[in-house]
Design a protein around this motif. Structure first.
Motif, PDB file in Angstrom:
ATOM      1  N   ARG A  16       0.815  -1.223   0.000  1.00 33.20           N
ATOM      2  CA  ARG A  16       0.000   0.000   0.000  1.00 33.20           C
ATOM      3  C   ARG A  16       0.845   1.268   0.000  1.00 33.20           C
ATOM      4  O   ARG A  16       0.425   2.293  -0.495  1.00 33.20           O
ATOM      5  CB  ARG A  16      -0.961   0.001   1.177  1.00 33.20           C
ATOM      6  CG  ARG A  16      -0.288   0.023   2.528  1.00 33.20           C
ATOM      7  CD  ARG A  16      -1.297  -0.058   3.665  1.00 33.20           C
ATOM      8  NE  ARG A  16      -0.685  -0.687   4.811  1.00 33.20           N
ATOM      9  CZ  ARG A  16      -0.832  -1.962   5.120  1.00 33.20           C
ATOM     10  NH1 ARG A  16      -1.620  -2.729   4.405  1.00 33.20           N
ATOM     11  NH2 ARG A  16      -0.227  -2.472   6.164  1.00 33.20           N
ATOM     12  N   GLU A  17       2.060   1.218   0.536  1.00 32.00           N
ATOM     13  CA  GLU A  17       2.917   2.404   0.597  1.00 32.00           C
ATOM     14  C   GLU A  17       3.433   2.823  -0.780  1.00 32.00           C
ATOM     15  O   GLU A  17       3.997   3.900  -0.931  1.00 32.00           O
ATOM     16  CB  GLU A  17       4.092   2.156   1.534  1.00 32.00           C
ATOM     17  CG  GLU A  17       3.669   1.972   2.981  1.00 32.00           C
ATOM     18  CD  GLU A  17       4.826   1.583   3.880  1.00 32.00           C
ATOM     19  OE1 GLU A  17       5.991   1.677   3.459  1.00 32.00           O
ATOM     20  OE2 GLU A  17       4.556   1.177   5.017  1.00 32.00           O
ATOM     21  N   THR A  21       1.587   9.729  -3.970  1.00 36.55           N
ATOM     22  CA  THR A  21       1.364  10.714  -2.914  1.00 36.55           C
ATOM     23  C   THR A  21       0.492  11.841  -3.452  1.00 36.55           C
ATOM     24  O   THR A  21       0.784  12.428  -4.484  1.00 36.55           O
ATOM     25  CB  THR A  21       2.711  11.284  -2.431  1.00 36.55           C
ATOM     26  OG1 THR A  21       3.523  10.199  -1.982  1.00 36.55           O
ATOM     27  CG2 THR A  21       2.516  12.267  -1.304  1.00 36.55           C
ATOM     28  N   TRP A  30       3.361  13.928   7.920  1.00 40.59           N
ATOM     29  CA  TRP A  30       2.504  12.925   7.283  1.00 40.59           C
ATOM     30  C   TRP A  30       2.295  13.230   5.815  1.00 40.59           C
ATOM     31  O   TRP A  30       2.490  14.333   5.357  1.00 40.59           O
ATOM     32  CB  TRP A  30       1.162  12.790   7.994  1.00 40.59           C
ATOM     33  CG  TRP A  30       0.328  14.039   8.048  1.00 40.59           C
ATOM     34  CD1 TRP A  30       0.317  14.955   9.045  1.00 40.59           C
ATOM     35  CD2 TRP A  30      -0.621  14.496   7.071  1.00 40.59           C
ATOM     36  NE1 TRP A  30      -0.581  15.964   8.746  1.00 40.59           N
ATOM     37  CE2 TRP A  30      -1.168  15.705   7.542  1.00 40.59           C
ATOM     38  CE3 TRP A  30      -1.063  14.007   5.847  1.00 40.59           C
ATOM     39  CZ2 TRP A  30      -2.125  16.419   6.842  1.00 40.59           C
ATOM     40  CZ3 TRP A  30      -2.020  14.730   5.146  1.00 40.59           C
ATOM     41  CH2 TRP A  30      -2.545  15.912   5.646  1.00 40.59           C
ATOM     42  N   SER A  31       1.898  12.164   5.100  1.00 45.57           N
ATOM     43  CA  SER A  31       1.544  12.265   3.679  1.00 45.57           C
ATOM     44  C   SER A  31       0.263  11.487   3.445  1.00 45.57           C
ATOM     45  O   SER A  31       0.031  10.453   4.075  1.00 45.57           O
ATOM     46  CB  SER A  31       2.643  11.661   2.800  1.00 45.57           C
ATOM     47  OG  SER A  31       3.851  12.323   2.977  1.00 45.57           O
ATOM     48  N   LEU A  33      -1.751   9.298   0.756  1.00 40.34           N
ATOM     49  CA  LEU A  33      -1.546   8.527  -0.464  1.00 40.34           C
ATOM     50  C   LEU A  33      -2.852   8.400  -1.235  1.00 40.34           C
ATOM     51  O   LEU A  33      -3.941   8.584  -0.693  1.00 40.34           O
ATOM     52  CB  LEU A  33      -0.993   7.139  -0.117  1.00 40.34           C
ATOM     53  CG  LEU A  33       0.290   7.125   0.711  1.00 40.34           C
ATOM     54  CD1 LEU A  33       0.746   5.681   0.934  1.00 40.34           C
ATOM     55  CD2 LEU A  33       1.377   7.952   0.051  1.00 40.34           C
ATOM     56  N   VAL A  37      -4.493   6.136   2.456  1.00 38.39           N
ATOM     57  CA  VAL A  37      -3.628   5.843   3.599  1.00 38.39           C
ATOM     58  C   VAL A  37      -2.904   7.117   4.022  1.00 38.39           C
ATOM     59  O   VAL A  37      -2.383   7.854   3.186  1.00 38.39           O
ATOM     60  CB  VAL A  37      -2.602   4.745   3.242  1.00 38.39           C
ATOM     61  CG1 VAL A  37      -1.571   4.566   4.354  1.00 38.39           C
ATOM     62  CG2 VAL A  37      -3.295   3.430   2.965  1.00 38.39           C
ATOM     63  N   LEU A  39       0.332   8.200   5.736  1.00 43.61           N
ATOM     64  CA  LEU A  39       1.644   7.627   6.022  1.00 43.61           C
ATOM     65  C   LEU A  39       2.420   8.645   6.850  1.00 43.61           C
ATOM     66  O   LEU A  39       2.584   9.792   6.435  1.00 43.61           O
ATOM     67  CB  LEU A  39       2.370   7.330   4.707  1.00 43.61           C
ATOM     68  CG  LEU A  39       3.756   6.734   4.787  1.00 43.61           C
ATOM     69  CD1 LEU A  39       3.718   5.372   5.471  1.00 43.61           C
ATOM     70  CD2 LEU A  39       4.338   6.602   3.389  1.00 43.61           C
ATOM     71  N   GLU A  41       5.838   9.990   9.118  1.00 44.75           N
ATOM     72  CA  GLU A  41       7.283   9.943   8.924  1.00 44.75           C
ATOM     73  C   GLU A  41       7.957   8.881   9.792  1.00 44.75           C
ATOM     74  O   GLU A  41       9.060   8.461   9.477  1.00 44.75           O
ATOM     75  CB  GLU A  41       7.920  11.310   9.145  1.00 44.75           C
ATOM     76  CG  GLU A  41       7.854  11.818  10.557  1.00 44.75           C
ATOM     77  CD  GLU A  41       8.477  13.193  10.722  1.00 44.75           C
ATOM     78  OE1 GLU A  41       8.766  13.554  11.871  1.00 44.75           O
ATOM     79  OE2 GLU A  41       8.655  13.906   9.725  1.00 44.75           O
ATOM     80  N   THR A  43       6.999   5.928   9.929  1.00 45.32           N
ATOM     81  CA  THR A  43       6.587   4.731   9.178  1.00 45.32           C
ATOM     82  C   THR A  43       5.289   4.121   9.700  1.00 45.32           C
ATOM     83  O   THR A  43       4.890   3.066   9.229  1.00 45.32           O
ATOM     84  CB  THR A  43       7.676   3.639   9.083  1.00 45.32           C
ATOM     85  OG1 THR A  43       7.905   3.054  10.368  1.00 45.32           O
ATOM     86  CG2 THR A  43       8.969   4.182   8.500  1.00 45.32           C
ATOM     87  N   GLU A  45       1.120   4.068  10.001  1.00 43.04           N
ATOM     88  CA  GLU A  45       0.096   4.329   8.988  1.00 43.04           C
ATOM     89  C   GLU A  45      -1.282   4.341   9.632  1.00 43.04           C
ATOM     90  O   GLU A  45      -1.523   3.650  10.622  1.00 43.04           O
ATOM     91  CB  GLU A  45       0.124   3.239   7.919  1.00 43.04           C
ATOM     92  CG  GLU A  45       1.436   3.122   7.194  1.00 43.04           C
ATOM     93  CD  GLU A  45       1.521   1.881   6.321  1.00 43.04           C
ATOM     94  OE1 GLU A  45       0.479   1.384   5.867  1.00 43.04           O
ATOM     95  OE2 GLU A  45       2.645   1.417   6.104  1.00 43.04           O
TER      96      GLU A  45
END
Length: 73
Positions: A16-17, A21, A30-31, A33, A37, A39, A41, A43, A45
């Motif tokens: 999924r990662e 983005t 955070w990001s 997606l 999701v 994500l 920093e 790691t 989720e």
């Protein structure tokens, strides 16, 4: 839903990662997606269904017991 071709992995997929983005908030760590999701920093989720995935950074290697150039007997 994802409009990319080929489509991004779904939030429930193990990869999924790898989704594209959509938004980055580096100052907040955070990001977002394409598959919904969040994500972080560290790691970790947050999946669209509310499920939390704990951070999964690789653990540091234990210090070597071997001195460079010497072999332990």
């Amino acid at each position: 839903m994802c409009m990319h071709q080929p489509p991004c992995p779904a939030a429930v997929d193990s990869d999924r990662e790898a989704a594209h983005t959509l938004s980055v908030r580096a100052e907040q760590g955070w990001s977002l997606l394409c598959n919904g999701v969040l994500l972080f920093e560290d790691t970790g989720e947050l999946l669209p269904d509310g499920q939390v995935i704990a951070p999964h950074r690789p653990l540091p290697s234990p210090p070597s017991t071997q001195v460079k150039g010497l072999v332990a007997a």
